[in-house]
Design an enzyme around this catalytic site. Structure first.
Site: not given
Lengths: 251, 272
Positions: B55-57, B72, B88
């Site tokens: 769950g991330t971009t 993000d 990140k």
């Protein structure tokens, strides 16, 4: 003294590892080998024992390639050389696999020297009885290199070096006559050094060159003979010139 | 489980373990198998439990001036937002960056491990490791842990002698070289904006704006992405952090509130 030379893992009281020194003796009895670094070429020359009649000389290659851009010549125990060369070849490919790049000459020399050192610090084994001359071009920078390793596991880079039988005379000659050369001149310098200690003729010398464009190339016997003839002619011309200078003094 | 410590081991292994043929290749890590009737099923369940949802971009692309990397900063545990300020983009060394998607601990640990290996390579070989080499080292490690539940979807971006380099490496051991990548649950949205606006010859400012917009749009639609949009640039002199904007504020920057005419005014009624 006799008590300290049996096992490799025992130092003598005055700090020698006799087994390593005896290995160096074995190297001194091996065939002469010379390497000369030029600006765009590196040349390896090895003494060939006079042709044994029934032997197929093609199976006795003294200068071998480790990869497309690296070659090796050695002096000493040839069976040990085979083992070391096989391990070095595997390492060259393993390096290509893990970092997608060919090895540099320094890397593979460090690996071979490391291997030779390992066998001077283990129980139940003896050192490799050979010194190697490793030549090649680094993959991206294209810098030519010549390295030497010995049974103790030390290595260093050289502009020109010799190992094996009569290496001291060859090294003296190279120290006196070395200068930055390229191409054909480098080959001539290497053969001249070898001719100091070997009977002349293409039959007794094996020469190979490594260049950035063409990789490793073994010189044909006829080519070597031609260069030897060139060298002899130059020597004769120099002698004649000296005599001409000396002549007027005689009355 | 035996961890990969090849980066920290001494050069001379124990004599007894010498094997002619395997020499030069590192031995794969292994652990004792648990007592089950159906090991394959057990392995599948274990992986499902960890579920690489990622769950991330994160995104990265190569352009004329170098590599642009953006991500993000939201960490989520199911529906709970555990943090809005996760870093990140991991700095492996002054000229190489890695992005984090998947398990945070896995990414952080293995990127630090990769940094160690890169530094050891520099010391041993007197030259920097290439982006190709670094990504291959990581990919080989992840491949040897295949099936053991690691969750890593990372991009290695850097600048070496051959110019800008970008590789995608994941926990399956896959490794891809490319010009544009986006990883994570918000990647479809980011790809939409990125692919639409991408040109090879952009300036650094244009590329940074494109990267920022792509992250913003992904955080707008994807619930698992949010927080701060960080943008890094990797050039010939190494990486530089360009910006870190809160995506809430970015929203009002891209879609500012326009004062509109009021149709029905409400005013006080004085008296009855």
């Amino acid at each position: 003294m006799a008590r300290y030379d049996r096992a490799i893992t025992v130092f003598s009281p005055d700090g020698h590892l006799f087994q390593v020194e005896y290995a160096l003796e074995a190297v001194r009895k091996g065939n002469a080998a010379v390497g000369v670094r030029g600006t765009d070429i590196v040349v390896l020359g090895v003494e060939k024992k006079s042709a044994v009649k029934l032997q197929d000389s093609r199976s006795v290659r003294k200068i071998v390639s480790l990869d497309d851009h690296i070659a090796l010549a050695c002096a000493g125990l040839k069976a040990d050389a085979r083992v070391l060369i096989n391990r070095a070849r595997i390492e060259c490919q393993s390096h290509r696999l893990t970092v997608e790049d060919p090895v540099t000459v320094e890397y593979i020399t460090r690996y071979i020297a490391g291997l030779q050192q390992k066998y001077t610090q283990s129980g139940g084994v003896r050192p490799f009885g050979l010194s190697t001359l490793i030549v090649g071009f680094d993959p991206y920078t294209g810098v030519p290199s010549l390295y030497q390793t010995d049974p103790s596991g030390t290595f260093s880079a050289w502009k020109a070096n010799a190992t094996g039988r009569n290496s001291n005379s060859m090294r003296e000659f190279l120290e006196k006559n070395y200068k930055e050369t390229s191409g054909h001149e480098t080959i001539k310098l290497a053969i001249r050094a070898l001719l100091e200690v070997v009977e002349s003729g293409g039959k007794n010398i094996e020469v190979a060159t490594i260049t950035k464009e063409h990789g490793l190339r073994q010189l044909e016997e006829s080519e070597i003979d031609a260069i030897v003839a060139e060298i002899e002619a130059e020597k004769a011309a120099a002698e004649a010139a000296k005599k001409a200078l000396a002549a007027p003094k005689e009355t | 489980m035996k961890l990969d410590t090849t980066g920290m081991e001494s050069a001379a292994p124990v004599w007894g373990s010498h094997n002619e043929l395997v020499d030069g290749f590192s031995v794969a890590p292994s652990f004792e198998l648990p007592n089950t009737t159906d090991f394959d099923g057990f392995q599948k369940e274990a992986i499902q439990m960890v579920k690489p949802a990622k769950g991330t971009t994160t995104l990265a692309f190569i352009f004329k001036e170098g590599v642009m990397v953006a991500a993000d900063s939201r960490a989520s545990m199911g529906g709970y937002i555990s943090s809005q300020s996760v870093k990140k983009i991991i700095e492996i060394n002054p000229y190489m960056l890695g992005t984090m998607a998947g398990g945070a601990a896995d990414c952080q640990f293995w990127h630090r491990n990769l940094g160690t290996k890169c530094r050891l390579h520099e010391l041993a070989n007197k030259c920097r490791i290439s982006v190709t080499g670094a990504s291959k080292l990581l990919a080989n490690i992840l491949y040897s842990y295949r099936g053991m539940g690691l969750s890593v979807g990372t991009m290695i971006a850097g600048w070496d002698e051959t110019g800008p380099g970008l590789y995608y490496v994941d926990n399956e051991g896959g490794r891809l070289k490319g010009m544009r990548f986006s990883v994570g649950s918000g990647s479809p949205y980011a790809y939409g904006v990125l692919d639409n606006g991408y040109r090879y010859d952009m300036s650094v400012e244009e590329a940074a704006e494109l990267a920022r917009r792509a992250i913003y749009h992904a955080t707008f639609r994807d619930g698992a992405s949010g927080g701060v949009a960080s943008v890094y640039y990797v050039g010939p002199n190494g990486w530089k952090k360009l910006s870190g904007d809160d995506v809430g504020e970015l929203h009002y920057r891209y879609y500012p509130v326009m004062p509109s005419t009021v149709e029905q005014e409400m005013f006080e009624v004085t008296g009855a």
